[in-house]
Design an enzyme around this catalytic site. Structure first.
Site, PDB file in Angstrom:
ATOM      1  N   GLY A  57      97.970  27.199  73.541  1.00  0.00           N
ATOM      2  CA  GLY A  57      97.496  28.034  74.647  1.00  0.00           C
ATOM      3  C   GLY A  57      98.343  27.772  75.876  1.00  0.00           C
ATOM      4  O   GLY A  57      99.033  26.751  75.963  1.00  0.00           O
ATOM      5  N   CYS A  88      99.587  21.904  69.491  1.00  0.00           N
ATOM      6  CA  CYS A  88     100.015  21.994  70.890  1.00  0.00           C
ATOM      7  C   CYS A  88      98.820  21.857  71.851  1.00  0.00           C
ATOM      8  O   CYS A  88      98.270  20.771  71.966  1.00  0.00           O
ATOM      9  CB  CYS A  88     100.805  23.293  71.085  1.00  0.00           C
ATOM     10  SG  CYS A  88     101.848  23.218  72.525  1.00  0.00           S
ATOM     11  N   TYR A  89      98.374  22.945  72.488  1.00  0.00           N
ATOM     12  CA  TYR A  89      97.216  22.819  73.391  1.00  0.00           C
ATOM     13  C   TYR A  89      96.000  22.250  72.631  1.00  0.00           C
ATOM     14  O   TYR A  89      95.265  21.405  73.142  1.00  0.00           O
ATOM     15  CB  TYR A  89      96.869  24.190  73.980  1.00  0.00           C
ATOM     16  CG  TYR A  89      95.640  24.198  74.865  1.00  0.00           C
ATOM     17  CD1 TYR A  89      95.720  23.856  76.205  1.00  0.00           C
ATOM     18  CD2 TYR A  89      94.391  24.554  74.342  1.00  0.00           C
ATOM     19  CE1 TYR A  89      94.588  23.857  77.019  1.00  0.00           C
ATOM     20  CE2 TYR A  89      93.264  24.566  75.147  1.00  0.00           C
ATOM     21  CZ  TYR A  89      93.366  24.223  76.487  1.00  0.00           C
ATOM     22  OH  TYR A  89      92.254  24.226  77.279  1.00  0.00           O
ATOM     23  N   HIS A 175     104.823  23.406  66.644  1.00  0.00           N
ATOM     24  CA  HIS A 175     104.195  24.592  66.029  1.00  0.00           C
ATOM     25  C   HIS A 175     104.590  24.743  64.560  1.00  0.00           C
ATOM     26  O   HIS A 175     105.695  25.236  64.277  1.00  0.00           O
ATOM     27  CB  HIS A 175     104.597  25.844  66.806  1.00  0.00           C
ATOM     28  CG  HIS A 175     103.999  25.892  68.170  1.00  0.00           C
ATOM     29  ND1 HIS A 175     102.789  26.490  68.435  1.00  0.00           N
ATOM     30  CD2 HIS A 175     104.425  25.373  69.346  1.00  0.00           C
ATOM     31  CE1 HIS A 175     102.500  26.359  69.715  1.00  0.00           C
ATOM     32  NE2 HIS A 175     103.471  25.684  70.303  1.00  0.00           N
ATOM     33  N   GLU A 177     103.464  26.901  62.563  1.00  0.00           N
ATOM     34  CA  GLU A 177     103.311  28.302  62.139  1.00  0.00           C
ATOM     35  C   GLU A 177     104.568  29.140  62.348  1.00  0.00           C
ATOM     36  O   GLU A 177     104.677  30.231  61.804  1.00  0.00           O
ATOM     37  CB  GLU A 177     102.116  28.947  62.860  1.00  0.00           C
ATOM     38  CG  GLU A 177     102.275  29.170  64.366  1.00  0.00           C
ATOM     39  CD  GLU A 177     101.949  27.943  65.220  1.00  0.00           C
ATOM     40  OE1 GLU A 177     102.007  26.818  64.689  1.00  0.00           O
ATOM     41  OE2 GLU A 177     101.687  28.104  66.426  1.00  0.00           O
ATOM     42  N   ASP A 233      94.613  53.630  57.410  1.00  0.00           N
ATOM     43  CA  ASP A 233      93.345  52.888  57.413  1.00  0.00           C
ATOM     44  C   ASP A 233      92.190  53.699  56.820  1.00  0.00           C
ATOM     45  O   ASP A 233      91.460  53.212  55.956  1.00  0.00           O
ATOM     46  CB  ASP A 233      92.990  52.429  58.835  1.00  0.00           C
ATOM     47  CG  ASP A 233      94.116  51.637  59.475  1.00  0.00           C
ATOM     48  OD1 ASP A 233      94.982  51.154  58.725  1.00  0.00           O
ATOM     49  OD2 ASP A 233      94.135  51.506  60.710  1.00  0.00           O
ATOM     50  N   LYS A 372      97.114  44.913  58.994  1.00  0.00           N
ATOM     51  CA  LYS A 372      97.680  46.199  58.546  1.00  0.00           C
ATOM     52  C   LYS A 372      98.464  46.080  57.230  1.00  0.00           C
ATOM     53  O   LYS A 372      98.309  46.905  56.337  1.00  0.00           O
ATOM     54  CB  LYS A 372      98.611  46.731  59.643  1.00  0.00           C
ATOM     55  CG  LYS A 372      99.072  48.147  59.448  1.00  0.00           C
ATOM     56  CD  LYS A 372      98.065  49.089  60.048  1.00  0.00           C
ATOM     57  CE  LYS A 372      98.478  50.522  59.996  1.00  0.00           C
ATOM     58  NZ  LYS A 372      97.495  51.363  60.681  1.00  0.00           N
TER      59      LYS A 372
END
Ligand code: XMP
Length: 515
Positions: A57, A88-89, A175, A177, A233, A372
């Site tokens: 964050g 991290c945060y 991180h 990710e 969708d 999506k």
């Protein structure tokens, strides 16, 4: 969602990477869900997560308005030994809450860094001693909480990761990710499988099976209605509901005369061999009459939204269905959760504002947990045509918001024909990574010369963008030859047009749709 689906929660502290964490976990075969820091103990009990990831964050844990997870919620997680991974945060927050210390460094550490791994347990199982990772932080943990051990360091940070002695709580300064962390996936996989003991049962075939079962249970012998737009969708939502209730699903497809070239035929054909009640309503005259002389984009949106609802309401009443199916997807859910603080840039048209006079027993949103690309994958598995699955997103108000002037036959025709040329040429040139590509009919005119004669003709603008999520977008840097082909075809094939322009503005400041 069924209670037995194993789930990892990702608490969103406002990092630009939160969605990436959730995506990575799903790619590892475990269902993940993003939740807000205000989550409560009863909500956690209901979700029964196998583990929790605290995202990064932008704030510092000491800032007054920094986002925080409630102390009692945090204590509950610790007490129940629900595994926690702080990134991290999130990592600094664990230190702060559990008796460690965090301080602001003058220098921000940003970019690729080398770390030394000091531990081969839990999330660092099978990692090298030296690893390349992605750092992006200014605060730093300089004292670990009691009963914790340091598990990694860098040249500049003697504490770059930690875990508690009982191996249920982990924290990382970097991180895992992002792709720049070379073994980031391994770290997340270790957390999910070694620490949280997940089995990895999340895949889209299971999702289809589970969803079909849930829809069957909900609708029983009742009827359901869906407003089918032909977009990805609603088409996938229709196909999955059909699998559950067959011809007790009534799909209403409103052709407002503002669709793309061949779209009405494509949608009708795609659903003609399906076992649903498909009804196409030809409402062009109705829409064009209401839109006569209207140029204000917001007014156009309001009129189209309203008229759409009226038609849908008339049809739904005739059908007498108990359930309404909608193609809401996960980013819509997340966005609407945040929209209370957001400014209205454009009033997006949807069926969310259905009048109370048509009452449904329940609204069913079979895709509300999916991203999506997962929706597209489900559509493929359900056998929907490639043209429907891989199409560019298309706004509900259709071509009306791609002409800057009033809705007239000429304006719409220019926009429709020029957009078809854009799509054809991009497909021929095999250009990848395009979010949307279309033509805009502009109201201004310029002088052209056609067959030696002066012509005060029309201008078409091209909007071709790259984007991850439509929140921001970059105009696509296309080869000149391709742009020249598109321009030549448009001016040759559409007699009214003498000029083609290319929008070379990103979003922001320009939005993707011109109106
Ligand atoms: P903007 O133009 O705001 O668009 O940058 C962002 C994304 O949303 C789509 N869009 C709409 N979709 N109804 C929709 O269903 C709308 O009224 C609408 N307006 C914009 C747009 O195509 C882009 O993908």
């Amino acid at each position: 969602m069924s209670a037995e689906r194993e789930i990892i929660l990702v608490v969103d502290f406002g990092s630009q990477y939160t969605h990436l964490i959730a995506r990575r976990v799903r790619e590892l075969g475990v269902y993940s869900k993003i939740v807000f820091p205000e989550i409560t103990i009863p909500e956690i009990k209901k979700l029964s997560p196998k583990g929790i990831i605290l995202s990064g964050g932008p704030k510092s844990v000491y800032e007054k308005d920094s986002l925080n997870i409630g102390d009692e919620v945090f204590d509950y997680l610790v007490e129940k030994e629900i595994p926690i991974l702080g990134i991290c945060y999130g990592y600094q927050l664990i230190a702060y809450k559990m008796g460690g210390n965090v301080k602001r460094e003058q220098r921000k550490e940003y970019g690729v860094a080398n770390v030394e791994i000091l531990d081969s347990e839990g999330i660092f199982k099978d990692l090298e001693r030296k690893e390349i990772v992605w750092m992006s932080h200014s605060d730093q943990v300089f004292e670990i909480p009691p009963n914790f051990v340091v598990t990694s360091k860098t040249d500049t940070s003697p504490i770059a990761a930690f875990r508690n002695n009982s191996k249920t709580i982990y924290g990382l300064q970097w991180h895992p990710e992002v792709v720049h962390t070379k073994n980031g996936n391994k770290i997340l996989s270790n957390f999910v499988y070694n620490v949280c003991n997940c089995e990895g049962t999340w895949n889209l075939s299971n999702f289809i099976e589970e969803t079909v079962k849930n829809i069957k249970n909900k609708i029983g012998n009742g009827n359901a209605v869906i407003a089918l737009s032909g977009g990805v969708d609603s088409s996938v939502a229709a196909a999955i509901t059909e699998k559950a209730i067959g011809n007790r699903l009534y799909a209403v497809f409103v052709d407002h005369g503002l669709l793309r070239k061949g779209e009405a035929e494509l949608v009708s054909k795609a659903f003609s061999n399906h076992n649903i009640n498909f009804k196409k309503i030809n409402a062009k005259d109705r829409f064009f009459k209401k839109l006569d002389s209207i140029t204000d984009p917001e007014k156009k949106r309001m009129i189209i939204g309203e008229e759409f609802i009226r038609i849908f309401e008339e049809e739904a009443r005739k059908i007498g269905a108990d359930f309404l199916v909608q193609g809401t997807i996960y980013p819509d859910v997340i966005e609407s959760g945040r929209s209370q603080h957001a400014d209205t840039i454009k009033s997006h048209h949807n069926v969310g504002g259905l009048p109370e006079s048509i009452s449904f027993k329940e609204i069913i949103e079979p895709l509300r947990d999916l991203y999506k690309d997962e929706v597209r994958e489900v559509g493929r598995k359900l056998g929907l045509p490639k043209k429907i699955i891989d199409q560019y997103p298309f706004p509900g108000p259709g071509l009306a918001v791609r002409i800057t002037g009033p809705v007239t036959e000429e304006n719409i025709k220019i926009c429709r024909d020029a957009s078809a040329i854009v799509e054809e040429e991009l497909e021929k040139a095999s250009i990848e990574n395009i979010w949307q590509a279309f033509a805009v009919t502009l109201e201004d005119r310029v002088v052209g010369v056609v067959g030696d004669q002066r012509k005060f003709g029309r201008i078409v603008g091209l909007r071709i963008v790259e984007s991850q999520d439509a929140m921001t977008a970059n105009f696509k840097k296309l080869p000149w030859d391709l742009l020249e082909n598109i321009s030549t075809r448009i001016t040759n094939e559409i007699p009214e047009v003498v000029s083609v322009a290319y929008f070379i503005s990103h979003k922001p400041p320009q939005t993707i749709e011109p109106c």
